[in-house]
Design a protein around this motif. Sequence first.
Motif, PDB file in Angstrom:
ATOM      1  N   VAL A 257      -1.669  -5.537  -6.498  1.00 47.28           N
ATOM      2  CA  VAL A 257      -0.670  -5.285  -5.459  1.00 47.28           C
ATOM      3  C   VAL A 257      -0.432  -3.958  -5.389  1.00 47.28           C
ATOM      4  O   VAL A 257      -0.365  -3.075  -6.432  1.00 47.28           O
ATOM      5  CB  VAL A 257       0.531  -6.084  -5.970  1.00 47.28           C
ATOM      6  CG1 VAL A 257       1.858  -5.654  -4.981  1.00 47.28           C
ATOM      7  CG2 VAL A 257       0.450  -7.628  -5.908  1.00 47.28           C
ATOM      8  N   GLU A 258      -0.457  -3.510  -4.106  1.00 47.26           N
ATOM      9  CA  GLU A 258       0.065  -1.904  -3.911  1.00 47.26           C
ATOM     10  C   GLU A 258       1.347  -1.904  -3.050  1.00 47.26           C
ATOM     11  O   GLU A 258       1.244  -2.363  -2.161  1.00 47.26           O
ATOM     12  CB  GLU A 258      -1.350  -1.499  -3.368  1.00 47.26           C
ATOM     13  CG  GLU A 258      -1.080   0.262  -2.841  1.00 47.26           C
ATOM     14  CD  GLU A 258      -2.373   0.528  -2.203  1.00 47.26           C
ATOM     15  OE1 GLU A 258      -2.248   1.777  -1.798  1.00 47.26           O
ATOM     16  OE2 GLU A 258      -3.189  -0.083  -1.539  1.00 47.26           O
ATOM     17  N   VAL A 259       1.867  -0.918  -3.408  1.00 52.54           N
ATOM     18  CA  VAL A 259       3.356  -0.568  -2.525  1.00 52.54           C
ATOM     19  C   VAL A 259       2.778   0.606  -1.697  1.00 52.54           C
ATOM     20  O   VAL A 259       2.610   1.623  -1.931  1.00 52.54           O
ATOM     21  CB  VAL A 259       4.568  -0.195  -3.406  1.00 52.54           C
ATOM     22  CG1 VAL A 259       5.541   0.065  -2.352  1.00 52.54           C
ATOM     23  CG2 VAL A 259       4.958  -1.391  -4.339  1.00 52.54           C
ATOM     24  N   VAL A 260       2.778   0.146  -0.299  1.00 54.82           N
ATOM     25  CA  VAL A 260       2.147   0.889   0.661  1.00 54.82           C
ATOM     26  C   VAL A 260       3.278   1.713   1.400  1.00 54.82           C
ATOM     27  O   VAL A 260       3.028   2.669   2.420  1.00 54.82           O
ATOM     28  CB  VAL A 260       1.253   0.428   1.598  1.00 54.82           C
ATOM     29  CG1 VAL A 260       0.110  -0.230   0.929  1.00 54.82           C
ATOM     30  CG2 VAL A 260       1.907  -0.895   2.398  1.00 54.82           C
ATOM     31  N   GLY A 261       4.506   1.365   1.307  1.00 60.95           N
ATOM     32  CA  GLY A 261       5.652   2.032   1.867  1.00 60.95           C
ATOM     33  C   GLY A 261       7.137   1.514   1.454  1.00 60.95           C
ATOM     34  O   GLY A 261       7.069   0.483   0.902  1.00 60.95           O
ATOM     35  N   GLU A 262       7.886   2.504   1.745  1.00 58.85           N
ATOM     36  CA  GLU A 262       9.395   2.122   1.380  1.00 58.85           C
ATOM     37  C   GLU A 262      10.326   2.190   2.637  1.00 58.85           C
ATOM     38  O   GLU A 262       9.921   3.440   3.437  1.00 58.85           O
ATOM     39  CB  GLU A 262      10.036   2.992   0.377  1.00 58.85           C
ATOM     40  CG  GLU A 262       9.222   2.681  -1.095  1.00 58.85           C
ATOM     41  CD  GLU A 262       9.930   3.582  -2.104  1.00 58.85           C
ATOM     42  OE1 GLU A 262      10.841   4.280  -1.861  1.00 58.85           O
ATOM     43  OE2 GLU A 262       9.137   3.790  -3.162  1.00 58.85           O
ATOM     44  N   ALA A 263      11.140   1.444   3.025  1.00 59.49           N
ATOM     45  CA  ALA A 263      12.144   1.548   4.047  1.00 59.49           C
ATOM     46  C   ALA A 263      13.562   1.574   3.537  1.00 59.49           C
ATOM     47  O   ALA A 263      13.816   0.705   2.594  1.00 59.49           O
ATOM     48  CB  ALA A 263      12.061   0.734   5.167  1.00 59.49           C
ATOM     49  N   GLY A 264      14.500   2.536   4.137  1.00 61.61           N
ATOM     50  CA  GLY A 264      15.884   2.400   3.549  1.00 61.61           C
ATOM     51  C   GLY A 264      16.933   1.666   4.316  1.00 61.61           C
ATOM     52  O   GLY A 264      18.179   1.406   4.207  1.00 61.61           O
ATOM     53  N   ASP A 265      16.252   1.058   5.634  1.00 58.73           N
ATOM     54  CA  ASP A 265      17.093   0.352   6.457  1.00 58.73           C
ATOM     55  C   ASP A 265      16.288  -0.382   7.313  1.00 58.73           C
ATOM     56  O   ASP A 265      15.171  -0.409   7.567  1.00 58.73           O
ATOM     57  CB  ASP A 265      18.250   1.108   7.260  1.00 58.73           C
ATOM     58  CG  ASP A 265      17.391   2.229   8.222  1.00 58.73           C
ATOM     59  OD1 ASP A 265      16.512   1.739   8.869  1.00 58.73           O
ATOM     60  OD2 ASP A 265      17.480   3.463   8.111  1.00 58.73           O
ATOM     61  N   GLY A 266      16.901  -1.303   8.155  1.00 53.02           N
ATOM     62  CA  GLY A 266      16.165  -2.256   9.048  1.00 53.02           C
ATOM     63  C   GLY A 266      15.323  -1.632   9.985  1.00 53.02           C
ATOM     64  O   GLY A 266      14.117  -2.012  10.313  1.00 53.02           O
ATOM     65  N   ARG A 267      15.795  -0.625  10.602  1.00 52.42           N
ATOM     66  CA  ARG A 267      15.191   0.128  11.750  1.00 52.42           C
ATOM     67  C   ARG A 267      13.784   0.621  11.245  1.00 52.42           C
ATOM     68  O   ARG A 267      12.885   0.509  11.933  1.00 52.42           O
ATOM     69  CB  ARG A 267      15.855   0.969  12.339  1.00 52.42           C
ATOM     70  CG  ARG A 267      17.127   0.433  13.265  1.00 52.42           C
ATOM     71  CD  ARG A 267      17.773   1.441  14.036  1.00 52.42           C
ATOM     72  NE  ARG A 267      18.812   1.149  14.893  1.00 52.42           N
ATOM     73  CZ  ARG A 267      19.827   2.002  15.408  1.00 52.42           C
ATOM     74  NH1 ARG A 267      19.591   3.293  15.331  1.00 52.42           N
ATOM     75  NH2 ARG A 267      20.818   1.406  16.379  1.00 52.42           N
ATOM     76  N   GLU A 268      14.096   1.157  10.037  1.00 53.85           N
ATOM     77  CA  GLU A 268      12.871   1.707   9.467  1.00 53.85           C
ATOM     78  C   GLU A 268      12.024   0.783   9.035  1.00 53.85           C
ATOM     79  O   GLU A 268      10.659   0.974   8.998  1.00 53.85           O
ATOM     80  CB  GLU A 268      12.979   2.768   8.084  1.00 53.85           C
ATOM     81  CG  GLU A 268      12.165   3.623   7.798  1.00 53.85           C
ATOM     82  CD  GLU A 268      12.482   4.403   6.498  1.00 53.85           C
ATOM     83  OE1 GLU A 268      11.747   4.993   6.062  1.00 53.85           O
ATOM     84  OE2 GLU A 268      13.764   4.355   6.065  1.00 53.85           O
ATOM     85  N   ALA A 269      12.456  -0.438   8.533  1.00 52.74           N
ATOM     86  CA  ALA A 269      11.318  -1.445   8.050  1.00 52.74           C
ATOM     87  C   ALA A 269      10.614  -1.977   9.158  1.00 52.74           C
ATOM     88  O   ALA A 269       9.509  -1.877   9.058  1.00 52.74           O
ATOM     89  CB  ALA A 269      12.297  -2.609   7.509  1.00 52.74           C
TER      90      ALA A 269
END
Length: 370
Positions: free
Chosen positions: A27-39
Amino acid sequence: MIRCLVVDDARAFRAVLREILSSAPGVEVVGEAGDGREAVSLVRALRPDVVTMDVRMPRLDGLAALEEIMRVAPTPVVVVSAEAGGEAQQLSFRALQLGAIEVLAKPRDPGTPRFERQAEAIRQAVRAVAGLLLVGRRRPARPARPAPLAGEPPRREEPRRPAPLVPARLEPPGGARPEVLAIAASTGGPAALASILAPLPRDLPLPLLVVQHIAPGFEPELARWLDTLTPLTVRLAVDGAPLAAGTVHLAAGGRHLGVRGRTIRLSDEPAVHGFRPSGTHLFSSVARELGARGAGMVLSGMGSDGAEGLAALRRAGGYTAAQSAASSVVYGMPRAALERGAAAHELELDEIPGEILRLAGREARATDRA
């Protein structure tokens, strides 16, 4: 390698999730988002295999983000939500209606056994649902066919044909009308239960007993959510309560669910292969108390819980079935039941409400939905 996007408005918790997932092989975490729009933006840009999603976030909340993701780039989403009851849990279960696969609790208190259990649940869920094809997964429905008992030669396949809207057989299976239907499910189970229970009539002459593996503490909200979706009454099981027709008795966390005669029996007996409540305990109890007057079904879920108990129910003459591969989010539990010869029938998800009506001796009528 499973590519995961982590979505949560709390930077500290994103770091916790990154550490949890980074310790999972493959498993690799390829990104992080802090809100729904960014997600939504990152899902379109990164095309991850799976997303972990909080529901309460600024700018665009998790529900709106989930709806948009399912529209523009369908991706398996695991909701990781606050553990306390209230609005956060209500939103989490609404997310299942929008396409989320699983609802899990946010791990708290690092270094404790509880934290490790919750962290492992997230790792397992991410690995189980990553890469699911969310569009076009289902085959056309087909009539249920008996599966061979272990050791029997395979039966010749019949040509597939659409399942009738009205159950084709109204006679009780094996000449005995079931007096209770027991159901076990895990990952993908809440959404499957919602689909099954919604069309059933209020006056269904069967009590239903359900073991759904879910994060401890989420059971009351699961019962409330399901209760809003079906004419049946959905409630947490109470020890010693009578088995009530038209009622779904849902196992509470930490206690086995079973029957004693025509009453509910909750138990603190040891976990069965790591599960309490356990599908195997439930099915074994129904087999022992009701024999051929019991029925059991295994729905979507990881692992093999339920297979052993369902086999006991089949040996006792009860009706047994498992959800099909095509309609299961995770085919582990149904596959184990079928491969063991515990499930005599394999059913598409949209066949199951009609099959329940058949078991209850009811015809499918449009007025039943009222």
